[in-house]
Design a protein around this motif. Structure first.
Motif, short mmCIF file in Angstrom:
data_model
loop_
_atom_site.label_atom_id
_atom_site.label_comp_id
_atom_site.label_asym_id
_atom_site.label_seq_id
_atom_site.Cartn_x
_atom_site.Cartn_y
_atom_site.Cartn_z
N LEU A 1 2.46 -1.27 11.85
CA LEU A 1 1.28 -2.09 11.59
C LEU A 1 0.66 -1.83 10.23
O LEU A 1 -0.25 -2.55 9.80
CB LEU A 1 0.23 -1.88 12.68
CG LEU A 1 0.36 -2.70 13.97
CD1 LEU A 1 1.69 -2.44 14.66
CD2 LEU A 1 -0.79 -2.39 14.91
N VAL A 2 1.11 -0.77 9.57
CA VAL A 2 0.56 -0.46 8.25
C VAL A 2 0.97 -1.55 7.26
O VAL A 2 2.13 -1.93 7.18
CB VAL A 2 1.07 0.91 7.76
CG1 VAL A 2 0.57 1.20 6.35
CG2 VAL A 2 0.63 2.01 8.71
N GLN A 3 -0.01 -2.07 6.52
CA GLN A 3 0.23 -3.17 5.60
C GLN A 3 0.27 -2.69 4.16
O GLN A 3 -0.65 -2.04 3.69
CB GLN A 3 -0.89 -4.21 5.70
CG GLN A 3 -1.18 -4.71 7.09
CD GLN A 3 -2.46 -5.52 7.08
OE1 GLN A 3 -2.48 -6.66 6.62
NE2 GLN A 3 -3.54 -4.94 7.60
N GLU A 4 1.33 -3.04 3.48
CA GLU A 4 1.45 -2.70 2.07
C GLU A 4 0.84 -3.81 1.22
O GLU A 4 1.01 -4.99 1.52
CB GLU A 4 2.92 -2.51 1.70
CG GLU A 4 3.14 -2.09 0.25
CD GLU A 4 4.62 -1.91 -0.08
OE1 GLU A 4 4.94 -1.89 -1.28
OE2 GLU A 4 5.43 -1.82 0.86
N VAL A 5 0.15 -3.45 0.16
CA VAL A 5 -0.41 -4.42 -0.77
C VAL A 5 0.68 -4.85 -1.74
O VAL A 5 1.33 -4.01 -2.38
CB VAL A 5 -1.60 -3.83 -1.53
CG1 VAL A 5 -2.11 -4.82 -2.59
CG2 VAL A 5 -2.72 -3.46 -0.57
N GLU A 6 0.89 -6.17 -1.85
CA GLU A 6 1.89 -6.71 -2.78
C GLU A 6 1.19 -7.15 -4.06
O GLU A 6 0.29 -7.97 -4.04
CB GLU A 6 2.60 -7.91 -2.13
CG GLU A 6 3.37 -7.57 -0.86
CD GLU A 6 4.61 -6.73 -1.12
OE1 GLU A 6 5.04 -6.67 -2.30
OE2 GLU A 6 5.14 -6.15 -0.16
N PHE A 7 1.63 -6.62 -5.20
CA PHE A 7 1.00 -6.93 -6.47
C PHE A 7 1.71 -8.04 -7.24
O PHE A 7 1.09 -8.74 -8.02
CB PHE A 7 0.94 -5.67 -7.34
CG PHE A 7 -0.07 -4.67 -6.86
CD1 PHE A 7 -1.39 -4.78 -7.21
CD2 PHE A 7 0.33 -3.63 -6.04
CE1 PHE A 7 -2.32 -3.86 -6.76
CE2 PHE A 7 -0.59 -2.71 -5.58
CZ PHE A 7 -1.93 -2.82 -5.94
N GLY A 8 3.02 -8.20 -7.04
CA GLY A 8 3.73 -9.25 -7.75
C GLY A 8 3.58 -9.12 -9.26
O GLY A 8 3.77 -8.06 -9.85
N ARG A 9 3.16 -10.24 -9.89
CA ARG A 9 3.05 -10.25 -11.35
C ARG A 9 1.99 -9.28 -11.86
O ARG A 9 2.01 -8.90 -13.03
CB ARG A 9 2.73 -11.66 -11.84
CG ARG A 9 3.87 -12.63 -11.71
CD ARG A 9 3.70 -13.86 -12.57
NE ARG A 9 2.42 -14.53 -12.43
CZ ARG A 9 2.18 -15.76 -12.87
NH1 ARG A 9 3.15 -16.44 -13.46
NH2 ARG A 9 1.00 -16.32 -12.72
N LEU A 10 1.04 -8.91 -11.01
CA LEU A 10 0.00 -7.99 -11.45
C LEU A 10 0.56 -6.60 -11.75
O LEU A 10 -0.14 -5.78 -12.34
CB LEU A 10 -1.11 -7.89 -10.41
CG LEU A 10 -1.99 -9.13 -10.25
CD1 LEU A 10 -3.04 -8.91 -9.17
CD2 LEU A 10 -2.68 -9.48 -11.58
N ASN A 11 1.81 -6.34 -11.36
CA ASN A 11 2.42 -5.05 -11.71
C ASN A 11 2.52 -4.87 -13.22
O ASN A 11 2.70 -3.75 -13.70
CB ASN A 11 3.81 -4.94 -11.08
CG ASN A 11 3.75 -4.44 -9.65
OD1 ASN A 11 3.17 -3.39 -9.39
ND2 ASN A 11 4.33 -5.18 -8.73
N VAL A 12 2.39 -5.97 -13.97
CA VAL A 12 2.43 -5.85 -15.43
C VAL A 12 1.24 -5.04 -15.92
O VAL A 12 1.23 -4.55 -17.05
CB VAL A 12 2.45 -7.25 -16.08
CG1 VAL A 12 1.09 -7.92 -15.98
CG2 VAL A 12 2.91 -7.16 -17.53
#
Length: 604
Positions: A256-267
């Motif tokens: 149930l632990v949710q990971e935060v997805e950053f996508g393009r913000l990883n830049v």
């Protein structure tokens, strides 16, 4: 787990950090955040009269500049502290009063005699008297919570002590059993399950806010509490859950632990030089524009006239080739604008930050080496925004810095930039600021632009969440969560410097963010109704033109649509503090996605 002193692992009915969260490497330190003393630290036993809050500086305006250096610097991307997986946790809204472990003026924990409080936050009762046992545990003080900072657990774990002489565990003479009270509160972050995916899990967890059960371990050797997700099963194989689905494999609490997805913000993890170049590119484009307004998603739109490089009219006037209207849609440029406006409260590059970008700071070609290249970097000063032009467009709040005036620059014989208030031979004249001021801050209308900048830097198909915003602000150094507030010249922390790992400072949206109202906002976006000028901003119709399918199947025609109706189905929404900013950026992102999907190609 081997310990010099064995630890009792207990299932906690509070919901805190997982071993996965421990990988965050100090963003939210697992355990008691350093409240427990080291072995050579004095423990103070007193009442609360001398108590101070250990994180009384949890909200202040962060600043950019040279004072953020040091071995760890103040950006977790520089220290590697935010390169692990990051998870969704329970956070404050920003309107609450929080409990904070009390320390004295030297930073040592204050222990008081009182009811023994267990890991669940409940008193441990003496069966003989029916009253709670009296033990020394750290006392509490209070502080205003900052919107977005994590809610930390307040229970005290228990532990056991190995009996090396006789085997087994030593008996606690006060209770007659083997358990001892931890003197310091657990202070662990609390991961939460997704309501949309799993619904309300409290019937299984017994916890509020969809918190996931954890186990808590107090380590008496290191005097800290460590937390991890409970190892049990949430849904057993063959069970039908409240969502109507039957699951044919065990679903564990850890699932149930949710990971935060950053996508393009990883830049955002890119070196500072990358962000500086992107910011300068945006400023150059803004300075070239002869008009600026915003589109339906709040992005800056620049109208720029393009002239022939060589051909002119008979009177020498350059020949106009075309007029280009284009939104600033580069993720890197928008991210750089976001960072600048959030940190400094304006878009003006001060004189003391206008030297050519040094690519060697965080990777790339060192400036000293690149200068030897035939096509090396320019030695021209970094651009600074045209303040008077921005004011004329009605965007003066983006350039409302302290100390604006005329200054002069020149380069001395050693190649160093010299800034002066008086004219001089060979000097260039500028209108702007010489240095940053601590009095400047992101406020009011600025947030409409920071939300739009952030949305334009993110994935169109993603979502903006409070966790994503807080983590991203930490990556970018807007939140101070690692390093120290001040360093000596040799890179060691200065005396009295704030240790941000123990006392993180979160950007506080509350004082300066006015309430966000979706309907009102998008009634004032879209097509330009009046261009404004002379210090008056443009006004908008609340509509925009897109391609929409006509009554004839397969035929798409240009159609004027109402933004509130087509993008948000006329559903109003409002919010304050970080929740309000979250909805600002999320609504801008949804609008960008809609326009990208249906915009007329010629208008892109």
């Amino acid at each position: 787990m081997k310990r010099l002193i064995s630890c009792l692992t207990l299932l906690i009915i509070l919901g805190v950090a997982t071993p996965l969260l421990a990988k965050i490497l100090g963003l939210y330190p697992i355990g008691n955040r350093g409240n427990g003393p080291a072995h050579d630290t004095e423990i103070v036993i007193a009442d609360n009269s001398d108590a101070t809050t250990e994180d009384e500086n949890t909200s202040s305006k962060p600043t950019s500049g040279s004072d953020s250096g040091g071995p760890l610097q103040d950006k977790m991307s520089d220290s590697g502290g935010l390169f692990g997986d990051l998870y969704i946790i329970d956070r404050y809204e920003g309107t609450e009063i929080k409990n904070v472990p009390a320390v004295d003026g030297n930073g040592d924990p204050i222990l008081v005699l009182g009811d023994w409080i267990d890991e669940n936050g409940n008193p441990v009762i003496n069966p003989d008297s029916g009253l709670p046992y009296q033990v020394y545990q750290q006392s509490w003080t209070t502080a205003d919570a900052v919107g977005g900072e994590p809610k930390l657990t307040e229970g005290f774990a228990r532990y056991t002590i190995d009996d090396d002489e006789n085997g087994g565990y030593l008996t606690n003479p006060m209770t007659g059993d083997i358990y001892y009270p931890a003197p310091y509160p657990s202070q662990c972050v609390q991961p939460v399950a997704d309501f949309e995916r799993w619904g309300d899990i409290s019937s299984k967890s017994g916890l509020p806010n969809n918190r996931i059960p954890i186990v808590m371990t107090y380590d008496a050797t290191w005097e800290r509490t460590e937390c991890e997700i409970a190892p049990g099963v949430f849904i057993t194989s063959g069970e039908t859950w409240t969502d109507g689905n039957t699951y044919y494999k065990d679903i564990y609490w850890s699932d149930l632990v949710q990971e935060v997805e950053f996508g393009r913000l990883n830049v955002g993890r890119a070196p500072d030089a990358v962000h500086d170049r992107s910011f300068d590119e945006a400023i150059n484009n803004i300075n070239k524009a002869d008009w600026i307004w915003i589109d339906a998603a709040g992005r800056m739109v620049l109208r720029t006239k393009i002239y022939d490089e060589f051909l002119t009219e008979a009177d020498g006037t350059p020949i106009l080739l075309e007029t280009v209207e284009k939104a600033i849609d580069s993720p890197l440029e928008n991210l750089a604008l976001y960072l600048k406006l959030m940190l400094d409260g304006h878009l003006i590059t001060p004189a003391d930050d206008r030297e050519p970008i040094d690519n060697s700071l965080n990777g790339g070609i060192p400036a000293w080496k690149a200068l030897d290249l035939v096509d090396g970097p320019s030695n021209a000063l970094r651009p600074t925004i045209d303040i008077k032009k921005m004011i004329s467009f009605g965007l003066g709040h983006l350039v409302d810095a302290q100390g604006i005036g005329t200054y002069y620059t020149q380069t001395d014989e050693e190649g160093q930039l010299v800034v002066t208030d008086t004219p001089c031979d060979g000097c260039e004249e500028w209108y702007g600021i010489k240095t940053l001021s601590d009095d400047d801050e992101c406020a009011a209308q600025d947030f409409e632009f920071t939300a739009s900048f952030l949305a334009a830097a993110a994935d169109k198909t993603g979502h903006m969440t409070v966790d994503k915003i807080v983590y991203f602000n930490s990556i970018m150094g807007i939140n101070k969560v690692v390093g120290y507030s001040e360093y000596n010249e040799d890179g060691t922390p200065a005396d009295g410097a704030i240790n941000y790992r123990k006392n993180p400072v979160y950007f506080d949206y509350g004082p300066n963010l006015t309430e966000y109202a979706r309907t009102y906002t998008y009634q004032n976006r879209g097509e330009v109704a009046d261009w404004g000028g002379d210090g008056v901003p443009a006004t908008y119709t609340g509509t925009t033109f897109v391609l929409a399918e006509s009554a004839t199947a397969g035929t798409w025609v240009e159609t004027e649509i109402i933004l509130n109706k087509m993008v948000f189905d006329n559903q109003d929404l409002s919010g304050n503090n970080i929740r309000g900013f979250r909805w600002m950026s999320e609504d801008d992102l949804r609008t960008i996605e809609y326009i990208h999907t249906y915009q007329i190609p010629g208008l892109r």
